[in-house]
Design a protein around this motif. Sequence first.
Motif, PDB file in Angstrom:
ATOM      1  N   MET A 295       0.845  -1.173   0.000  1.00 26.07           N
ATOM      2  CA  MET A 295       0.000   0.000   0.000  1.00 26.07           C
ATOM      3  C   MET A 295       0.894   1.242   0.000  1.00 26.07           C
ATOM      4  SD  MET A 295      -2.991   1.376   2.593  1.00 26.07           S
ATOM      5  CE  MET A 295      -2.571   0.545   4.047  1.00 26.07           C
ATOM      6  N   PRO A 296       0.665   2.191  -0.914  1.00 28.68           N
ATOM      7  CA  PRO A 296       1.490   3.397  -0.937  1.00 28.68           C
ATOM      8  C   PRO A 296       1.230   4.258   0.301  1.00 28.68           C
ATOM      9  CG  PRO A 296      -0.281   3.539  -2.556  1.00 28.68           C
ATOM     10  CD  PRO A 296      -0.330   2.163  -1.971  1.00 28.68           C
ATOM     11  N   VAL A 297       2.273   4.939   0.734  1.00 29.51           N
ATOM     12  CA  VAL A 297       2.153   5.810   1.899  1.00 29.51           C
ATOM     13  C   VAL A 297       1.563   7.146   1.483  1.00 29.51           C
ATOM     14  CG1 VAL A 297       3.472   7.087   3.629  1.00 29.51           C
ATOM     15  CG2 VAL A 297       4.087   4.732   3.101  1.00 29.51           C
ATOM     16  N   ARG A 298       0.616   7.618   2.265  1.00 31.68           N
ATOM     17  CA  ARG A 298       0.057   8.958   2.073  1.00 31.68           C
ATOM     18  C   ARG A 298       0.719   9.872   3.088  1.00 31.68           C
ATOM     19  NH1 ARG A 298      -6.315   9.229   1.670  1.00 31.68           N
ATOM     20  NH2 ARG A 298      -5.690  11.244   0.827  1.00 31.68           N
ATOM     21  N   ARG A 299       1.368  10.909   2.617  1.00 25.08           N
ATOM     22  CA  ARG A 299       2.041  11.858   3.506  1.00 25.08           C
ATOM     23  C   ARG A 299       1.171  13.089   3.684  1.00 25.08           C
ATOM     24  NH1 ARG A 299       7.334  11.043   0.183  1.00 25.08           N
ATOM     25  NH2 ARG A 299       8.407   9.485   1.445  1.00 25.08           N
ATOM     26  N   ILE A 300       0.940  13.443   4.939  1.00 21.29           N
ATOM     27  CA  ILE A 300       0.159  14.640   5.259  1.00 21.29           C
ATOM     28  C   ILE A 300       0.994  15.509   6.193  1.00 21.29           C
ATOM     29  CG2 ILE A 300      -1.940  15.541   6.336  1.00 21.29           C
ATOM     30  CD1 ILE A 300      -3.361  13.013   5.371  1.00 21.29           C
ATOM     31  N   ILE A 301       1.073  16.773   5.841  1.00 29.14           N
ATOM     32  CA  ILE A 301       1.824  17.748   6.631  1.00 29.14           C
ATOM     33  C   ILE A 301       0.834  18.475   7.538  1.00 29.14           C
ATOM     34  CG2 ILE A 301       3.280  19.806   6.534  1.00 29.14           C
ATOM     35  CD1 ILE A 301       3.900  18.887   3.557  1.00 29.14           C
ATOM     36  N   ILE A 302       1.184  18.545   8.825  1.00 32.03           N
ATOM     37  CA  ILE A 302       0.331  19.244   9.798  1.00 32.03           C
ATOM     38  C   ILE A 302       1.164  20.350  10.444  1.00 32.03           C
ATOM     39  CG2 ILE A 302      -1.003  19.033  11.947  1.00 32.03           C
ATOM     40  CD1 ILE A 302      -2.313  17.021  10.391  1.00 32.03           C
ATOM     41  N   ALA A 303       0.579  21.524  10.557  1.00 32.05           N
ATOM     42  CA  ALA A 303       1.235  22.614  11.283  1.00 32.05           C
ATOM     43  C   ALA A 303       0.278  23.127  12.349  1.00 32.05           C
ATOM     44  CB  ALA A 303       1.624  23.745  10.330  1.00 32.05           C
ATOM     45  N   ILE A 304       0.844  23.400  13.506  1.00 35.68           N
ATOM     46  CA  ILE A 304       0.086  23.985  14.610  1.00 35.68           C
ATOM     47  C   ILE A 304       0.685  25.365  14.868  1.00 35.68           C
ATOM     48  CG2 ILE A 304      -0.485  23.803  17.067  1.00 35.68           C
ATOM     49  CD1 ILE A 304      -0.323  20.732  16.747  1.00 35.68           C
ATOM     50  N   THR A 305      -0.133  26.411  14.724  1.00 36.14           N
ATOM     51  CA  THR A 305       0.362  27.774  14.928  1.00 36.14           C
ATOM     52  C   THR A 305      -0.287  28.390  16.158  1.00 36.14           C
ATOM     53  OG1 THR A 305      -1.277  28.875  13.503  1.00 36.14           O
ATOM     54  CG2 THR A 305       0.700  27.996  12.426  1.00 36.14           C
ATOM     55  N   GLY A 306      -0.031  29.674  16.361  1.00 37.89           N
ATOM     56  CA  GLY A 306      -0.379  30.321  17.618  1.00 37.89           C
ATOM     57  C   GLY A 306      -1.783  30.856  17.767  1.00 37.89           C
ATOM     58  N   ALA A 307      -2.731  30.331  17.047  1.00 34.94           N
ATOM     59  CA  ALA A 307      -4.125  30.723  17.252  1.00 34.94           C
ATOM     60  C   ALA A 307      -4.760  29.778  18.270  1.00 34.94           C
ATOM     61  CB  ALA A 307      -4.897  30.656  15.939  1.00 34.94           C
TER      62      ALA A 307
ATOM     63  N   GLY B 101       9.083  21.041  -3.824  1.00 33.57           N
ATOM     64  CA  GLY B 101       7.987  20.460  -4.588  1.00 33.57           C
ATOM     65  C   GLY B 101       8.244  19.017  -4.969  1.00 33.57           C
ATOM     66  N   SER B 102       9.496  18.584  -4.900  1.00 39.37           N
ATOM     67  CA  SER B 102       9.795  17.183  -5.225  1.00 39.37           C
ATOM     68  C   SER B 102       9.388  16.239  -4.094  1.00 39.37           C
ATOM     69  CB  SER B 102      11.287  17.003  -5.538  1.00 39.37           C
ATOM     70  OG  SER B 102      12.072  17.244  -4.385  1.00 39.37           O
ATOM     71  N   PHE B 103       9.099  16.797  -2.915  1.00 40.04           N
ATOM     72  CA  PHE B 103       8.604  15.980  -1.804  1.00 40.04           C
ATOM     73  C   PHE B 103       7.140  15.657  -2.084  1.00 40.04           C
ATOM     74  CE2 PHE B 103       6.453  15.494   2.284  1.00 40.04           C
ATOM     75  CZ  PHE B 103       7.244  14.522   2.880  1.00 40.04           C
ATOM     76  N   GLN B 104       6.838  14.395  -2.201  1.00 43.57           N
ATOM     77  CA  GLN B 104       5.477  13.968  -2.522  1.00 43.57           C
ATOM     78  C   GLN B 104       4.620  13.935  -1.260  1.00 43.57           C
ATOM     79  OE1 GLN B 104       4.262  12.975  -5.844  1.00 43.57           O
ATOM     80  NE2 GLN B 104       6.005  14.331  -6.111  1.00 43.57           N
TER      81      GLN B 104
ATOM     82  N   VAL C 275       4.630  25.596  -1.174  1.00 42.19           N
ATOM     83  CA  VAL C 275       4.950  24.441  -2.022  1.00 42.19           C
ATOM     84  C   VAL C 275       3.685  23.652  -2.337  1.00 42.19           C
ATOM     85  CG1 VAL C 275       6.113  22.186  -2.050  1.00 42.19           C
ATOM     86  CG2 VAL C 275       7.357  24.231  -1.322  1.00 42.19           C
ATOM     87  N   VAL C 276       2.863  23.412  -1.333  1.00 43.20           N
ATOM     88  CA  VAL C 276       1.620  22.665  -1.535  1.00 43.20           C
ATOM     89  C   VAL C 276       0.739  23.393  -2.557  1.00 43.20           C
ATOM     90  CG1 VAL C 276      -0.543  21.991  -0.398  1.00 43.20           C
ATOM     91  CG2 VAL C 276       1.651  21.438   0.669  1.00 43.20           C
ATOM     92  N   LEU C 277       0.643  24.702  -2.453  1.00 42.64           N
ATOM     93  CA  LEU C 277      -0.160  25.471  -3.413  1.00 42.64           C
ATOM     94  C   LEU C 277       0.431  25.413  -4.816  1.00 42.64           C
ATOM     95  CD1 LEU C 277      -1.089  28.656  -1.345  1.00 42.64           C
ATOM     96  CD2 LEU C 277      -2.651  26.857  -2.130  1.00 42.64           C
ATOM     97  N   LYS C 278       1.737  25.601  -4.929  1.00 44.60           N
ATOM     98  CA  LYS C 278       2.333  25.637  -6.272  1.00 44.60           C
ATOM     99  C   LYS C 278       2.278  24.275  -6.949  1.00 44.60           C
ATOM    100  CE  LYS C 278       7.325  24.929  -5.522  1.00 44.60           C
ATOM    101  NZ  LYS C 278       7.583  23.945  -6.558  1.00 44.60           N
ATOM    102  N   GLU C 279       2.259  23.214  -6.165  1.00 49.24           N
ATOM    103  CA  GLU C 279       2.176  21.861  -6.719  1.00 49.24           C
ATOM    104  C   GLU C 279       0.728  21.406  -6.906  1.00 49.24           C
ATOM    105  OE1 GLU C 279       4.779  20.152  -7.846  1.00 49.24           O
ATOM    106  OE2 GLU C 279       6.161  21.745  -7.207  1.00 49.24           O
ATOM    107  N   ARG C 280      -0.218  22.301  -6.609  1.00 50.34           N
ATOM    108  CA  ARG C 280      -1.655  22.039  -6.770  1.00 50.34           C
ATOM    109  C   ARG C 280      -2.136  20.870  -5.909  1.00 50.34           C
ATOM    110  NH1 ARG C 280      -0.189  26.161  -8.948  1.00 50.34           N
ATOM    111  NH2 ARG C 280      -0.945  26.970 -10.941  1.00 50.34           N
ATOM    112  N   ARG C 281      -1.624  20.851  -4.685  1.00 49.81           N
ATOM    113  CA  ARG C 281      -2.069  19.849  -3.711  1.00 49.81           C
ATOM    114  C   ARG C 281      -3.045  20.515  -2.739  1.00 49.81           C
ATOM    115  NH1 ARG C 281       4.123  18.272  -3.217  1.00 49.81           N
ATOM    116  NH2 ARG C 281       4.295  17.038  -5.114  1.00 49.81           N
ATOM    117  N   ARG C 282      -3.646  19.712  -1.896  1.00 52.25           N
ATOM    118  CA  ARG C 282      -4.667  20.211  -0.970  1.00 52.25           C
ATOM    119  C   ARG C 282      -4.029  20.963   0.193  1.00 52.25           C
ATOM    120  NH1 ARG C 282     -10.269  18.300  -1.024  1.00 52.25           N
ATOM    121  NH2 ARG C 282      -9.710  19.153  -3.021  1.00 52.25           N
ATOM    122  N   LEU C 283      -4.484  22.204   0.415  1.00 51.91           N
ATOM    123  CA  LEU C 283      -4.056  23.013   1.558  1.00 51.91           C
ATOM    124  C   LEU C 283      -5.294  23.466   2.302  1.00 51.91           C
ATOM    125  CD1 LEU C 283      -1.904  24.548   3.221  1.00 51.91           C
ATOM    126  CD2 LEU C 283      -2.258  26.486   1.653  1.00 51.91           C
TER     127      LEU C 283
END
Length: 193
Positions: free
Chosen positions: A1-13, A77-80, A112-120
């Motif tokens: 099964m291919p790995v799905r990579r999801i980036i999570i950021a927690i900011t100061g709100a 952007g080369s990071f999938q 990067v996510v926006l320029k690569e047309r991925r979900r943000l």
Amino acid sequence: MPVRRIIIAITGATGAIYGVRLLQVLREIPGIELHLMVSDAGVLNLHQELGMGRKEVEALAHVVHHIRDVGAAIASGSFQSDGMIIAPCSMKTLAAVAHGLSDNLISRAADVVLKERRRLILMVRETPFNLAHLRNMTAVTEMGGIIFPPLPGFYHRPQSITEMVDHTVGRVLDLFAIPHTLTPRWNGMKQDD
């Protein structure tokens, strides 16, 4: 099964619970690799709102990136990846994304996510919004990002804060087509006879 990579950021709100709950839920799903960044203000909110420290939250991710490490894999952007969720998203981070500042790894990874047309997805937290906030949200939307204020639904009659948070988290997971059972699905309005 291919790995799905999801980036999570927690900011100061306010709303650190959304980022933590996303990490907790996604960590339990096989085949998902979580990449995490937490801003300094995000660490303060984790402590204030949840009594959690940085290390405790970082333990929920598979890979942790320091926000000043603009040479990290997720800065390219080369990071999938399948995309990125900023939960919660401060107005400062929203502005940085809207204007392409890339002044730290969170805004660079979002760029990067926006320029690569991925979900943000930006779970923006502020109220009321001023005109700058609204214009920044419009700019991100026009670039393909999704503005997702964590506003609870009440049609499922939540009985706790946890149920309200899970409903919102479930809606975010829907945007990534990740199956879950966090909240009941809408089956239409029930009417009394």
